[in-house]
Motif scaffolding. Structure first.
Motif, mmCIF file in Angstrom:
data_model
loop_
_atom_site.group_PDB
_atom_site.id
_atom_site.type_symbol
_atom_site.label_atom_id
_atom_site.label_comp_id
_atom_site.label_asym_id
_atom_site.label_seq_id
_atom_site.Cartn_x
_atom_site.Cartn_y
_atom_site.Cartn_z
ATOM 1 N N ALA A 230 -2.045 9.178 23.037
ATOM 2 C CA ALA A 230 -1.012 8.962 22.024
ATOM 3 C C ALA A 230 0.008 7.915 22.472
ATOM 4 C CB ALA A 230 -0.306 10.274 21.722
ATOM 5 N N ALA A 231 0.292 7.885 23.768
ATOM 6 C CA ALA A 231 1.261 6.916 24.279
ATOM 7 C C ALA A 231 0.670 5.516 24.383
ATOM 8 C CB ALA A 231 1.768 7.374 25.651
ATOM 9 N N LYS A 232 -0.596 5.427 24.790
ATOM 10 C CA LYS A 232 -1.217 4.110 25.004
ATOM 11 C C LYS A 232 -1.756 3.496 23.715
ATOM 12 C CE LYS A 232 -2.483 4.578 29.876
ATOM 13 N NZ LYS A 232 -3.576 4.512 30.873
ATOM 14 N N HIS A 233 -2.179 4.369 22.789
ATOM 15 C CA HIS A 233 -2.760 3.854 21.533
ATOM 16 C C HIS A 233 -2.149 4.579 20.331
ATOM 17 C CE1 HIS A 233 -5.756 1.666 23.872
ATOM 18 N NE2 HIS A 233 -5.984 2.769 24.547
ATOM 19 N N PRO A 234 -0.866 4.377 20.104
ATOM 20 C CA PRO A 234 -0.225 5.067 18.986
ATOM 21 C C PRO A 234 -0.735 4.565 17.637
ATOM 22 C CG PRO A 234 1.247 3.410 19.903
ATOM 23 C CD PRO A 234 0.059 3.477 20.821
ATOM 24 N N VAL A 235 -0.931 5.482 16.722
ATOM 25 C CA VAL A 235 -1.315 5.138 15.355
ATOM 26 C C VAL A 235 -0.047 5.189 14.511
ATOM 27 C CG1 VAL A 235 -2.694 5.792 13.346
ATOM 28 C CG2 VAL A 235 -3.623 6.089 15.659
ATOM 29 N N VAL A 236 0.420 4.041 14.061
ATOM 30 C CA VAL A 236 1.723 3.965 13.407
ATOM 31 C C VAL A 236 1.639 3.628 11.921
ATOM 32 C CG1 VAL A 236 2.940 3.390 15.539
ATOM 33 C CG2 VAL A 236 1.957 1.553 14.175
ATOM 34 N N THR A 237 0.452 3.303 11.419
ATOM 35 C CA THR A 237 0.311 3.026 9.991
ATOM 36 C C THR A 237 -0.965 3.673 9.473
ATOM 37 O OG1 THR A 237 -0.978 0.987 10.226
ATOM 38 C CG2 THR A 237 1.429 0.782 10.289
ATOM 39 N N TYR A 238 -0.985 3.971 8.178
ATOM 40 C CA TYR A 238 -2.171 4.570 7.561
ATOM 41 C C TYR A 238 -3.332 3.581 7.577
ATOM 42 C CZ TYR A 238 -5.141 6.858 4.096
ATOM 43 O OH TYR A 238 -6.184 7.468 3.452
ATOM 44 N N LYS A 239 -3.033 2.308 7.407
ATOM 45 C CA LYS A 239 -4.084 1.288 7.414
ATOM 46 C C LYS A 239 -4.756 1.256 8.788
ATOM 47 C CE LYS A 239 -3.382 -2.440 5.112
ATOM 48 N NZ LYS A 239 -2.894 -3.757 4.638
ATOM 49 N N GLN A 240 -3.962 1.381 9.834
ATOM 50 C CA GLN A 240 -4.517 1.388 11.202
ATOM 51 C C GLN A 240 -5.381 2.636 11.398
ATOM 52 O OE1 GLN A 240 -1.671 1.135 14.403
ATOM 53 N NE2 GLN A 240 -3.147 1.904 15.890
ATOM 54 N N LEU A 241 -4.937 3.776 10.841
ATOM 55 C CA LEU A 241 -5.697 4.997 10.962
ATOM 56 C C LEU A 241 -7.064 4.850 10.313
ATOM 57 C CD1 LEU A 241 -5.891 8.031 11.670
ATOM 58 C CD2 LEU A 241 -4.811 8.514 9.475
ATOM 59 N N GLN B 84 0.852 -1.184 0.000
ATOM 60 C CA GLN B 84 0.000 0.000 0.000
ATOM 61 C C GLN B 84 0.892 1.239 0.000
ATOM 62 O OE1 GLN B 84 -2.444 0.590 3.457
ATOM 63 N NE2 GLN B 84 -3.922 1.861 2.369
ATOM 64 N N LEU B 85 1.126 1.789 -1.184
ATOM 65 C CA LEU B 85 1.991 2.950 -1.337
ATOM 66 C C LEU B 85 1.196 4.104 -1.927
ATOM 67 C CD1 LEU B 85 5.133 1.196 -2.881
ATOM 68 C CD2 LEU B 85 4.783 1.866 -0.493
ATOM 69 N N PRO B 86 1.523 5.340 -1.531
ATOM 70 C CA PRO B 86 0.812 6.492 -2.088
ATOM 71 C C PRO B 86 1.192 6.725 -3.551
ATOM 72 C CG PRO B 86 2.614 7.216 -0.682
ATOM 73 C CD PRO B 86 2.518 5.727 -0.520
ATOM 74 N N GLU B 87 0.272 7.227 -4.316
ATOM 75 C CA GLU B 87 0.505 7.545 -5.726
ATOM 76 C C GLU B 87 0.323 9.045 -5.896
ATOM 77 O OE1 GLU B 87 -1.148 4.468 -8.557
ATOM 78 O OE2 GLU B 87 -2.228 3.884 -6.736
ATOM 79 N N CYS B 88 1.452 9.766 -6.009
ATOM 80 C CA CYS B 88 1.428 11.223 -6.070
ATOM 81 C C CYS B 88 2.383 11.718 -7.150
ATOM 82 C CB CYS B 88 1.844 11.830 -4.728
ATOM 83 S SG CYS B 88 0.766 11.399 -3.346
ATOM 84 N N ASP B 89 2.067 12.887 -7.702
ATOM 85 C CA ASP B 89 2.982 13.494 -8.659
ATOM 86 C C ASP B 89 4.147 14.138 -7.918
ATOM 87 O OD1 ASP B 89 2.360 16.650 -8.421
ATOM 88 O OD2 ASP B 89 0.516 15.488 -8.180
ATOM 89 N N GLU B 90 5.174 14.471 -8.663
ATOM 90 C CA GLU B 90 6.419 14.950 -8.064
ATOM 91 C C GLU B 90 6.235 16.207 -7.231
ATOM 92 O OE1 GLU B 90 10.899 16.444 -9.433
ATOM 93 O OE2 GLU B 90 9.485 15.640 -10.901
#
Length: 471
Positions: A454-465, A44-50
């Motif tokens: 933030a310390a107890k439930h860190p969001v570390v991936t976009y999929k998790q978000l 799962q990678l972002p697709e963006c222009d330069e």
């Protein structure tokens, strides 16, 4: 900022089918990838222009705060200026492109740097020999304790397993001793934060001198105070048959003023990235060289097959050469002068629990006027609105509203006066408009976050978000 790209995640800017880069033609042929290494589904990678990518990360970089942006008075971490010449030296191709396994005859220059750095560290600390192998301060602590343990074992004194640690010590001290297979005993501090020598005497009797392996001390201690009773402490530990360990995390104010080896310490580590100038925010890179008195170098352990973090060593040696023998003597006195100047200018509006001469850092116990309800956290958040990084807060644990300030030796009087003025302004705001301070920051990209969440439930991936938002 009126920019729809600002504040979004790179994934949120993604549009299917967009490309920002064209790979060159394949010049290497096709090779089969083992099936067990192949993905079952596309990454799962972002697709963006330069331009979207460039603007996104440029905007993010503008939000980063460091010593190149402004004043960074973070206590106990020594976030000092990192001269660019050091970076240039570490990035020289002759050093940067070395491989640790290439033939020794091709690495003579790098070996010379390591040898000369060790000689410099010996001169600065009063110790006999150094090893550069440890990769960080805590790694250096572990290495030093391994040396101490091996020393006692070599004498058939294997029952020495107790390490004395002051209650004001850095948390890594007892942790390193435990990892080394040693046991920790705590000695209490006096009301001024220094070691209680009478309590130490009682402790030695209670646990038995024959069981003492070492005592670990940070000097100046965590409150930024010089331990004046070191001669008596060193005598007690050595008479008990133990060794003295010096935690060099607070070495800055000692440079040019005093040397651990002359104080009677047997082993020490240096946080090379702190005292000798390497950017280390975010957890790295680091280096923790360990020095010993004469006779202990034979116990250096093989904690790494290489010379630790060589680029950090390169920066440190460049820094030492830049200052020279004469100017490096000014590091300690200037660090001490800057810290005491701030302390004296602010102690009428911030509570100073220990009103005495400090070294490189000192600790306030929040605002002097407690009736406003403004906490140390509020003061730290309000500082962000004025463009300053906050000092260390709620450490050390000796005070309820600890605010630890370390200006370092390199800051000018103009910079320090500006910080003092802002700190006084915040103290005045706490009286006249406390809600303004309690709701800060107001001028940052985001407001006050929920630190506990933030310390107890860190969001570390976009999929998790995405998953969290769905629920």
């Amino acid at each position: 900022m009126n920019n729809k790209l600002y504040g979004n995640l790179i994934f949120e800017l993604s549009k299917e089918g967009r490309r920002g880069y064209s790979l060159p033609k394949n010049r290497f042929g096709d090779y089969a990838v083992p099936q067990e290494l192949c993905r079952k589904e596309d990454a799962q990678l972002p697709e963006c222009d330069e331009m979207t990518v460039v603007r996104h990360y440029t905007n993010l970089s503008a939000d980063n705060f460091g010593v190149d942006n402004g004043f960074y008075p973070l206590g106990s971490c020594t976030m000092k200026y990192n001269p660019k010449i050091n970076e240039e030296m570490a990035a020289l191709p002759q050093f940067q492109n070395l491989h640790p396994l290439q033939p020794a005859e091709t690495t003579r220059g790098a070996e010379a740097v390591c040898t000369l750095l060790c000689r410099s560290l010996c001169e600065l600390t009063g110790l006999h020999a150094f090893t550069l192998k440890p990769f960080a301060g805590a790694h250096g602590e572990l290495t030093g304790l391994m040396i101490i343990r091996k020393y006692h074992e070599s004498r058939g004194d294997e029952k020495r397993r107790l390490v004395i640690v002051p209650d004001s010590a850095h948390g890594t001290n007892p942790a390193s001793a435990a990892v080394c297979g040693l046991e920790i005993v705590e000695v209490k501090s006096l009301s001024d934060g220094t070691v209680d020598v009478d309590a130490l005497r009682e402790l030695l009797v209670r646990v038995g001198s024959e069981n003492i392996a070492a005592m670990m001390m940070t000097n100046p201690n965590t409150l930024g105070l010089f331990e004046r009773q070191i001669p008596e402490i060193e005598k007690l530990i050595h008479e008990a048959g133990g060794l003295m360990y010096y935690d060099g995390a607070n070495l800055n104010p000692m440079l040019g003023a005093a040397r651990p080896g002359d104080m009677g310490f047997d082993v020490m580590h240096i946080n090379l990235h702190k005292t000798f100038s390497t950017p280390h925010g975010g957890g790295g890179p680091g280096a923790g060289p360990v020095g010993v008195r004469k006779g202990l170098e034979e116990f250096f352990p093989e904690v790494s097959p290489y010379h630790g973090n060589f680029a950090v060593a390169m920066r440190a040696y460049a820094y030492i050469l830049t200052l020279g023998r004469e100017n490096i003597k000014m590091v300690g006195p200037l660090a001490t002068l800057n810290a005491n100047y701030i302390k004296e200018q602010l102690k009428d509006v911030y509570e100073l629990p220990i009103d005495t001469l400090c070294k490189h850092e000192f600790v306030f116990d929040g605002l002097k006027d407690k009736s406003t309800g403004v906490t140390t956290m509020d003061v730290a958040k309000r500082l962000l609105d004025y463009g300053y990084h906050a000092p260390t807060i709620y450490f050390p644990l000796l005070f309820h509203e600890s605010l630890m300030i370390e200006p370092t030796e390199n800051e000018s009087k103009d910079t320090i006066d500006g910080f003092i003025a802002v700190m006084r302004q915040i103290a005045e705001e706490a009286k006249t408009d406390p809600e303004l301070v309690k709701s800060a920051p107001h001028h940052t990209p985001i407001g006050r976050v929920d630190d506990v969440l933030a310390a107890k439930h860190p969001v570390v991936t976009y999929k998790q978000l995405q998953s969290d938002e769905q629920h």
